[in-house]
Motif scaffolding. Structure first.
Motif, PDB file in Angstrom:
ATOM      1  N   GLN A   8       2.214   2.033  -3.346  1.00 36.43           N
ATOM      2  CA  GLN A   8       1.204   2.630  -4.239  1.00 36.43           C
ATOM      3  C   GLN A   8       1.031   4.120  -3.943  1.00 36.43           C
ATOM      4  N   VAL A   9       0.942   4.454  -2.648  1.00 35.04           N
ATOM      5  CA  VAL A   9       0.702   5.860  -2.292  1.00 35.04           C
ATOM      6  C   VAL A   9       1.971   6.692  -2.528  1.00 35.04           C
TER       7      VAL A   9
ATOM      8  N   LEU B 208       0.840  -1.205   0.000  1.00 31.52           N
ATOM      9  CA  LEU B 208       0.000   0.000   0.000  1.00 31.52           C
ATOM     10  C   LEU B 208       0.874   1.255   0.000  1.00 31.52           C
ATOM     11  N   SER B 209       1.935   1.225   0.797  1.00 27.77           N
ATOM     12  CA  SER B 209       2.830   2.384   0.886  1.00 27.77           C
ATOM     13  C   SER B 209       3.490   2.656  -0.466  1.00 27.77           C
TER      14      SER B 209
ATOM     15  N   THR C  42     -10.501   1.462   2.412  1.00 22.56           N
ATOM     16  CA  THR C  42     -10.006   0.984   3.707  1.00 22.56           C
ATOM     17  C   THR C  42      -9.456   2.166   4.512  1.00 22.56           C
TER      18      THR C  42
ATOM     19  N   ALA D 123     -11.788   6.428   1.926  1.00 21.17           N
ATOM     20  CA  ALA D 123     -11.323   5.455   0.930  1.00 21.17           C
ATOM     21  C   ALA D 123     -11.927   4.099   1.254  1.00 21.17           C
TER      22      ALA D 123
ATOM     23  N   VAL E 287       0.378   5.115   8.458  1.00 21.09           N
ATOM     24  CA  VAL E 287      -0.607   4.211   7.875  1.00 21.09           C
ATOM     25  C   VAL E 287      -1.046   3.112   8.872  1.00 21.09           C
TER      26      VAL E 287
ATOM     27  N   LEU F 289      -3.176   8.175   2.378  1.00 19.91           N
ATOM     28  CA  LEU F 289      -3.504   9.282   1.472  1.00 19.91           C
ATOM     29  C   LEU F 289      -3.577  10.615   2.217  1.00 19.91           C
TER      30      LEU F 289
ATOM     31  N   GLU G 146      -5.712   2.851   3.613  1.00 17.73           N
ATOM     32  CA  GLU G 146      -5.532   3.645   2.401  1.00 17.73           C
ATOM     33  C   GLU G 146      -5.847   5.117   2.689  1.00 17.73           C
TER      34      GLU G 146
ATOM     35  N   TYR H 212      -4.532   0.936   9.443  1.00 17.52           N
ATOM     36  CA  TYR H 212      -4.451  -0.510   9.209  1.00 17.52           C
ATOM     37  C   TYR H 212      -4.993  -1.283  10.413  1.00 17.52           C
TER      38      TYR H 212
END
Ligand code: AMP
Ligand code: MG
Length: 346
Positions: free
Chosen positions: A109-110, A106-107, A288, A286, A180, A295, A291, A184
């Motif tokens: 992606q962001v 996820l990290s 989740t 978002a 994050v 963000l 996420e 999570y």
């Protein structure tokens, strides 16, 4: 002027912008399970609306899951998984949990989406500025110290990711998943409740939320976004939503002040310095909470102008409070409009 410590909260500070509202229209017969406590240096709160015949969840199950995540992700615990990764030499192959791999993915992606504004490799700079486990007594670092650490932040270089629960540390990174991990943790507790058949819940960890189903009135959950004023406080905006994650980042809860200047705990990886701009807070919705959490931090780093453009371009649901003089101006992205509750519908 003396070195005035103005950090309001502890490590991984609660950033409690989002308030929980229990409004009128409540079904008096709805059975609620409530549980709260502390984790990750902040508070957590769980509400479950029970359905007919359901027994309440066991609080210990929730506590255990939060403790498990904290023991993996805490930079304050020497033996945490993230610290073991951080201590490992370059070239080492390490076994890592599925949670670590998920946060890493996820990290990444962001990180890409924000062009490096969100970067968990910021850990040593967080420490250098006194917001991590190493207490630097609010010393302002020198340009040389900052420049040295900026050279060790190539998160992109950890492109290998996880493979069958193993990761190879290809570069000398020190990770910090604080931006994050709370989101999570909220997701994980939510998932745990869902697996046990609970369909209506609100899980909040340090202000980040995982929401599902309905509240005690049988409608979508209602959340108040707080005014970003430390002393006055109060509700800025009520939002109504469900089956999503919500997170808020801001620059006024966790900071230190020296010589009349405020230093935020959010570091701009492009400069190695705390962010300085007129964006007071940002709330993201978002799919989740993790996420939304990542963000919100990314957008906080980018500042109002760049973030407003990015959220429209990527269709992100975001709500901004921008400082203008001694007032705050609210701006919502097109995607966020659906969550704005009607006035007077509390
Ligand atoms: P949040 O409250 O979710 O915005 O997360 C803030 C925390 O994330 C800070 O206390 C740091 O530990 C860490 N952090 C600071 N700057 C960044 C950044 N640019 N990218 C990722 N994490 C950061
Ligand atoms: Mg965050």
């Amino acid at each position: 002027m003396a070195n005035r410590k103005n950090r309001l909260t502890g490590p991984l500070a609660p950033f409690f912008i989002v308030l929980l509202l229990t409004g009128c229209g409540r079904d008096e017969h709805a059975l609620e399970f409530l549980h709260q406590g502390r984790t990750m240096g902040t508070g957590f709160h769980v509400t479950v609306i029970l359905e007919e015949g359901q027994t309440p969840p066991q609080p210990e199950v929730i506590d255990r899951e939060l403790e498990r995540i904290n023991s993996l992700m805490s930079t304050y615990r020497k033996d945490s998984e993230i610290n073991r990764f951080n201590r490992a030499p370059v070239g080492a192959s390490l076994p890592v949990s599925a949670d670590f791999c998920e946060l890493l993915k996820l990290s990444q992606q962001v990180y890409q989406l924000s062009r490096g504004a969100f970067n968990p490799a910021v850990g040593p700079l967080v420490d250098l500025w006194g917001f991590g486990p190493a207490d630097t007594h609010d010393q302002i670092p020198t340009a040389k110290e900052i420049a040295r650490l900026l050279g060790e932040m190539d998160f992109n270089a950890l492109h290998a990711g996880c493979y069958q629960g193993q990761i190879v540390k290809t570069v000398p990174l020190h990770l910090d998943f604080s931006a994050v991990a709370k989101g999570y943790a909220a997701d994980r507790v939510g998932q745990l409740l869902a697996e046990r058949g609970y369909r209506n819940y609100l899980v909040e960890v340090g202000g980040e939320l995982a929401l599902a189903g309905h509240n005690a009135s049988g409608s979508a959950w209602r959340i108040a976004i707080e005014k970003p004023a430390l002393l006055q406080g109060g509700v800025q905006q009520v939002i109504s939503l469900s089956d999503v994650g919500v997170a808020t980042s801001g620059d006024y809860r966790n900071y230190f002040e020296k010589d009349g200047k405020r230093y935020s705990h959010t570091i701009d990886p492009r400069t190695g310095r705390p962010i300085e701009h007129n964006l007071a807070s940002i709330t993201v919705v978002a799919s989740t909470a993790a996420e939304a959490d990542a963000l919100a931090t990314a957008l906080m780093v980018l500042g109002a102008e760049q973030s407003l453009a990015l959220v429209e371009q990527r269709n992100i649901a975001a709500y901004f409070l921008v400082k203008q003089g001694d007032k705050f101006v609210a701006k919502a992205s097109g995607r966020f409009a659906q969550y704005l509750a009607l006035e007077g519908s509390l």
